[in-house]
Design a protein around this motif. Structure first.
Motif, PDB file in Angstrom:
ATOM      1  N   PRO A 183      14.411  -3.873   5.276  1.00  0.00           N
ATOM      2  CA  PRO A 183      14.520  -3.181   3.977  1.00  0.00           C
ATOM      3  C   PRO A 183      15.767  -3.549   3.193  1.00  0.00           C
ATOM      4  N   SER A 184      16.815  -3.995   3.892  1.00  0.00           N
ATOM      5  CA  SER A 184      18.055  -4.332   3.197  1.00  0.00           C
ATOM      6  C   SER A 184      18.045  -5.740   2.624  1.00  0.00           C
ATOM      7  N   ALA A 185      17.051  -6.544   3.001  1.00  0.00           N
ATOM      8  CA  ALA A 185      16.980  -7.930   2.522  1.00  0.00           C
ATOM      9  C   ALA A 185      16.051  -8.034   1.320  1.00  0.00           C
ATOM     10  N   GLU A 186      16.307  -9.016   0.499  1.00  0.00           N
ATOM     11  CA  GLU A 186      15.452  -9.257  -0.667  1.00  0.00           C
ATOM     12  C   GLU A 186      14.060  -9.695  -0.206  1.00  0.00           C
ATOM     13  N   LEU A 187      13.040  -9.113  -0.820  1.00  0.00           N
ATOM     14  CA  LEU A 187      11.666  -9.437  -0.437  1.00  0.00           C
ATOM     15  C   LEU A 187      11.329 -10.855  -0.870  1.00  0.00           C
ATOM     16  N   ASN A 188      10.879 -11.661   0.078  1.00  0.00           N
ATOM     17  CA  ASN A 188      10.522 -13.041  -0.206  1.00  0.00           C
ATOM     18  C   ASN A 188       9.231 -13.382   0.524  1.00  0.00           C
ATOM     19  N   GLY A 189       8.134 -12.787   0.081  1.00  0.00           N
ATOM     20  CA  GLY A 189       6.851 -13.010   0.714  1.00  0.00           C
ATOM     21  C   GLY A 189       5.883 -11.904   0.344  1.00  0.00           C
ATOM     22  N   VAL A 190       4.802 -11.809   1.102  1.00  0.00           N
ATOM     23  CA  VAL A 190       3.756 -10.806   0.853  1.00  0.00           C
ATOM     24  C   VAL A 190       3.968  -9.636   1.796  1.00  0.00           C
ATOM     25  N   LEU A 191       3.995  -8.425   1.241  1.00  0.00           N
ATOM     26  CA  LEU A 191       4.161  -7.234   2.076  1.00  0.00           C
ATOM     27  C   LEU A 191       2.856  -6.903   2.790  1.00  0.00           C
ATOM     28  N   LEU A 192       2.957  -6.629   4.074  1.00  0.00           N
ATOM     29  CA  LEU A 192       1.825  -6.179   4.874  1.00  0.00           C
ATOM     30  C   LEU A 192       2.177  -4.809   5.442  1.00  0.00           C
ATOM     31  N   TYR A 193       1.310  -3.826   5.195  1.00  0.00           N
ATOM     32  CA  TYR A 193       1.529  -2.490   5.744  1.00  0.00           C
ATOM     33  C   TYR A 193       0.569  -2.314   6.921  1.00  0.00           C
ATOM     34  N   ALA A 194       1.091  -2.387   8.127  1.00  0.00           N
ATOM     35  CA  ALA A 194       0.242  -2.297   9.315  1.00  0.00           C
ATOM     36  C   ALA A 194       0.111  -0.842   9.746  1.00  0.00           C
ATOM     37  N   GLY A 195      -1.128  -0.400  10.013  1.00  0.00           N
ATOM     38  CA  GLY A 195      -1.383   0.965  10.440  1.00  0.00           C
ATOM     39  C   GLY A 195      -1.760   1.016  11.906  1.00  0.00           C
ATOM     40  N   TYR A 196      -1.160   1.968  12.656  1.00  0.00           N
ATOM     41  CA  TYR A 196      -1.375   2.084  14.094  1.00  0.00           C
ATOM     42  C   TYR A 196      -1.874   3.479  14.445  1.00  0.00           C
ATOM     43  N   ASP A 197      -2.646   3.572  15.533  1.00  0.00           N
ATOM     44  CA  ASP A 197      -3.094   4.885  15.998  1.00  0.00           C
ATOM     45  C   ASP A 197      -2.007   5.518  16.868  1.00  0.00           C
ATOM     46  N   ALA A 198      -2.319   6.675  17.454  1.00  0.00           N
ATOM     47  CA  ALA A 198      -1.322   7.411  18.239  1.00  0.00           C
ATOM     48  C   ALA A 198      -0.864   6.644  19.471  1.00  0.00           C
ATOM     49  N   ASP A 199      -1.685   5.700  19.944  1.00  0.00           N
ATOM     50  CA  ASP A 199      -1.327   4.897  21.112  1.00  0.00           C
ATOM     51  C   ASP A 199      -0.630   3.596  20.737  1.00  0.00           C
ATOM     52  N   GLY A 200      -0.352   3.401  19.457  1.00  0.00           N
ATOM     53  CA  GLY A 200       0.322   2.190  19.012  1.00  0.00           C
ATOM     54  C   GLY A 200      -0.580   0.996  18.846  1.00  0.00           C
ATOM     55  N   LYS A 201      -1.890   1.214  18.808  1.00  0.00           N
ATOM     56  CA  LYS A 201      -2.833   0.103  18.635  1.00  0.00           C
ATOM     57  C   LYS A 201      -3.096  -0.144  17.151  1.00  0.00           C
ATOM     58  N   LEU A 202      -3.119  -1.400  16.782  1.00  0.00           N
ATOM     59  CA  LEU A 202      -3.345  -1.778  15.393  1.00  0.00           C
ATOM     60  C   LEU A 202      -4.733  -1.349  14.942  1.00  0.00           C
ATOM     61  N   GLN A 203      -4.790  -0.589  13.849  1.00  0.00           N
ATOM     62  CA  GLN A 203      -6.066  -0.158  13.285  1.00  0.00           C
ATOM     63  C   GLN A 203      -6.456  -0.951  12.037  1.00  0.00           C
ATOM     64  N   GLY A 204      -5.478  -1.530  11.388  1.00  0.00           N
ATOM     65  CA  GLY A 204      -5.774  -2.299  10.190  1.00  0.00           C
ATOM     66  C   GLY A 204      -4.509  -2.608   9.411  1.00  0.00           C
ATOM     67  N   ILE A 205      -4.686  -3.332   8.350  1.00  0.00           N
ATOM     68  CA  ILE A 205      -3.578  -3.776   7.511  1.00  0.00           C
ATOM     69  C   ILE A 205      -3.893  -3.409   6.069  1.00  0.00           C
TER      70      ILE A 205
END
Length: 235
Positions: A83-105
């Motif tokens: 967060p402190s660095a300048e954004l230089n790319g495409v932001l991806l917001y990864a969503g996880y379930d309660a067990d930490g498993k990837l559910q989607g982006i």
């Protein structure tokens, strides 16, 4: 010559040019200072409101997600966002379930609509290689017509499992996302347009296709970074 005539012929007092310039410069400096001050005061609030809006939208477009982690997609691959660095790319917001498993982006996409740019967040499920939902973040379309892209249940149903699978080479979508005339949808990669709002419907299809064509092949090439995040694991 009368006193009145003499008084009338006296030249009017003038304001020195340098004094006027100094006054104008002072006014401009104060105005500039106030603009900068207002920006510095409001910018954190704007960013926080944007963060909250994206977080709420993420849980709508990524079913099963209860936690989020932000990544940046660059030419070098996927990495956790600093967060402190300048954004230089495409932001991806990864969503996880309660067990930490990837559910989607969740990803942002935008395109010109009928009146203004439409900006939305869409959720991508790498397991089914499909889009699971959209949430409009910014829109100024015609009330009752174009704005139905955010309200019309039949239109929203297009994005329960919109096919964005990749071709055999993995470098592009197998089929482009397109909007078709209302009632003419026959394939899972097509979007059934809203009758009377084809421009807005086409804008949604165009932005999803452009984003998916550009981003998804690169995401799948480095998907391990999302399914097993480094630097501490999933949230």
């Amino acid at each position: 010559m009368s006193e009145a005539t003499s008084h009338a012929q006296q030249p009017l007092p003038t304001t020195p040019s340098m004094a006027m310039l100094r006054t104008l410069g002072l006014v401009a400096a104060i105005s500039g200072f106030l603009v900068v001050l207002a920006y510095q005061i409001t910018q954190p609030m704007i960013e926080e409101n944007k963060r909250l809006a994206i977080e709420r939208a993420l849980y709508q477009v990524v079913p099963g997600a209860v936690a989020r982690r932000d990544f940046v997609l660059t030419a070098d691959g996927i990495a956790p966002r600093d967060p402190s660095a300048e954004l230089n790319g495409v932001l991806l917001y990864a969503g996880y379930d309660a067990d930490g498993k990837l559910q989607g982006i969740a990803l942002e996409a935008a395109a010109q609509g009928y009146q203004d740019v439409i900006r939305l967040l869409y959720g991508y499920d790498p397991k089914c290689r499909c889009i699971r939902g959209i949430q409009v973040l910014k829109m100024a379309e015609t009330p009752g017509i174009g704005d139905q892209i955010a309200k019309d249940p039949a239109f929203i149903e297009n994005f329960r499992a919109l096919d964005v699978s990749l071709n055999d080479a993995g470098d592009a979508l197998r089929n482009p996302v397109v909007a078709v005339k209302h009632g003419k949808k026959t394939d899972p990669w097509q979007i059934d347009a809203i009758s009377g709002a084809t421009i807005s419907s086409n804008a949604v299809a165009r932005m999803l296709n452009d984003s998916a064509q550009s981003v998804l092949p690169r995401v799948h090439a480095d998907l391990e970074q999302l399914t097993n995040p480094q630097n501490g694991g999933a949230p």
